[in-house]
Design a protein around this motif. Sequence first.
Motif, mmCIF file in Angstrom:
data_model
loop_
_atom_site.group_PDB
_atom_site.id
_atom_site.type_symbol
_atom_site.label_atom_id
_atom_site.label_comp_id
_atom_site.label_asym_id
_atom_site.label_seq_id
_atom_site.Cartn_x
_atom_site.Cartn_y
_atom_site.Cartn_z
ATOM 1 N N ILE A 72 -3.142 4.464 -4.765
ATOM 2 C CA ILE A 72 -3.207 2.982 -5.169
ATOM 3 C C ILE A 72 -1.989 2.428 -4.292
ATOM 4 C CG2 ILE A 72 -2.848 1.281 -5.922
ATOM 5 C CD1 ILE A 72 -3.539 2.310 -8.524
ATOM 6 N N SER A 73 -2.741 1.377 -2.993
ATOM 7 C CA SER A 73 -1.828 1.061 -2.030
ATOM 8 C C SER A 73 -1.570 -0.642 -2.130
ATOM 9 C CB SER A 73 -1.593 1.374 -0.713
ATOM 10 O OG SER A 73 -1.583 2.627 -0.434
ATOM 11 N N LEU A 74 0.183 -1.300 -2.039
ATOM 12 C CA LEU A 74 -0.113 -2.397 -1.655
ATOM 13 C C LEU A 74 0.418 -2.668 -0.420
ATOM 14 C CD1 LEU A 74 1.876 -3.262 -5.459
ATOM 15 C CD2 LEU A 74 -0.402 -3.266 -5.064
ATOM 16 N N ILE A 75 0.138 -3.438 0.179
ATOM 17 C CA ILE A 75 -0.040 -3.770 1.879
ATOM 18 C C ILE A 75 0.247 -5.290 2.108
ATOM 19 C CG2 ILE A 75 -1.125 -2.093 2.786
ATOM 20 C CD1 ILE A 75 -3.160 -3.071 3.010
ATOM 21 N N GLU A 76 0.955 -6.072 3.051
ATOM 22 C CA GLU A 76 0.558 -7.439 3.076
ATOM 23 C C GLU A 76 -0.099 -8.533 2.747
ATOM 24 O OE1 GLU A 76 1.166 -10.497 7.167
ATOM 25 O OE2 GLU A 76 1.013 -8.441 7.999
ATOM 26 N N GLY A 77 0.354 -8.924 2.052
ATOM 27 C CA GLY A 77 -0.813 -9.753 1.196
ATOM 28 C C GLY A 77 -0.484 -9.162 -0.351
ATOM 29 N N SER A 78 -0.628 -8.607 -1.093
ATOM 30 C CA SER A 78 -0.300 -8.350 -2.440
ATOM 31 C C SER A 78 0.895 -8.952 -2.798
ATOM 32 C CB SER A 78 -0.479 -7.131 -1.996
ATOM 33 O OG SER A 78 -0.200 -6.621 -3.792
ATOM 34 N N THR A 79 0.537 -9.627 -4.374
ATOM 35 C CA THR A 79 1.529 -10.811 -5.282
ATOM 36 C C THR A 79 1.824 -9.198 -6.480
ATOM 37 O OG1 THR A 79 -0.472 -11.511 -5.788
ATOM 38 C CG2 THR A 79 1.151 -12.613 -4.281
ATOM 39 N N ASP A 145 13.705 -3.980 8.953
ATOM 40 C CA ASP A 145 14.515 -5.590 7.997
ATOM 41 C C ASP A 145 14.892 -5.370 7.519
ATOM 42 O OD1 ASP A 145 12.315 -5.398 7.112
ATOM 43 O OD2 ASP A 145 11.517 -7.466 7.343
ATOM 44 N N GLY A 146 14.523 -3.992 6.381
ATOM 45 C CA GLY A 146 14.743 -3.487 5.467
ATOM 46 C C GLY A 146 14.234 -3.571 4.458
ATOM 47 N N LYS A 147 13.127 -4.746 4.810
ATOM 48 C CA LYS A 147 12.109 -4.751 3.646
ATOM 49 C C LYS A 147 11.054 -4.771 3.164
ATOM 50 C CE LYS A 147 12.846 -9.702 3.884
ATOM 51 N NZ LYS A 147 13.305 -11.017 3.914
ATOM 52 N N VAL A 148 10.532 -3.918 1.726
ATOM 53 C CA VAL A 148 9.633 -2.946 1.654
ATOM 54 C C VAL A 148 7.749 -3.954 2.561
ATOM 55 C CG1 VAL A 148 7.635 -2.061 -0.009
ATOM 56 C CG2 VAL A 148 10.270 -2.638 -0.177
ATOM 57 N N ARG A 149 6.870 -2.562 2.588
ATOM 58 C CA ARG A 149 6.173 -3.636 3.833
ATOM 59 C C ARG A 149 5.020 -2.492 2.954
ATOM 60 N NH1 ARG A 149 6.386 -0.280 9.688
ATOM 61 N NH2 ARG A 149 8.383 -0.917 9.060
ATOM 62 N N ALA A 150 4.737 -1.662 1.631
ATOM 63 C CA ALA A 150 4.251 -1.382 1.680
ATOM 64 C C ALA A 150 4.445 -0.530 0.020
ATOM 65 C CB ALA A 150 3.210 -0.171 2.341
ATOM 66 N N VAL A 151 3.749 0.000 -1.005
ATOM 67 C CA VAL A 151 4.280 0.481 -2.128
ATOM 68 C C VAL A 151 2.812 1.324 -2.318
ATOM 69 C CG1 VAL A 151 4.768 0.396 -4.122
ATOM 70 C CG2 VAL A 151 5.153 -1.438 -2.618
#
Length: 165
Positions: A72-79, A145-151
């Motif tokens: 399962i992947s979380l990408i841009e737009g995911s909350t 930028d040091g931020k998560v872009r996907a999980v």
Amino acid sequence: MTKGRVIEALGAAAAPAAISVVPATATDGAPVTAAAPPVAAAPEAGICEQFRPERAPAGTLVMIENGSLSRISLIEGSTLKTERGFGVGSTAAEIKAAYGGAVVSQPHKYEPAPAEDLYVWANGGSTAVVQDPDARGIRYEVGTDGKVRAVHAGGPSIQLAEGCS
């Protein structure tokens, strides 16, 4: 699934037995685990497909390999968030502080540092490629930028940088 759902990936011992999508209140149905067959029709054996299910929350992708849910992947737009409260936009520093020695950092495949992939495996950290089909973990894909872009949560397929390949 609704916006209030949480991706539970790590239990109290920072070791996922299975990756589940469960409601935040855990009262509106059974979880879907990485070991369970997908609800929708599965592709043929030997086939891998990554897609956004029609009723999935925004920014949620699933990967089906050999007829089973493998990631399962979380990408841009995911909350959605992991059990520890991390998701797209969290910082690498927050994740490293929360997991301590259980997190393993590896260089990002395509971007220079500080971009990196942060792995947390159920059986402990590893810098080797994990091939055990029963392994479960989370990969936090961190940008420059040091931020998560996907999980990515699930089995060994969380290591794949380009979808199914």
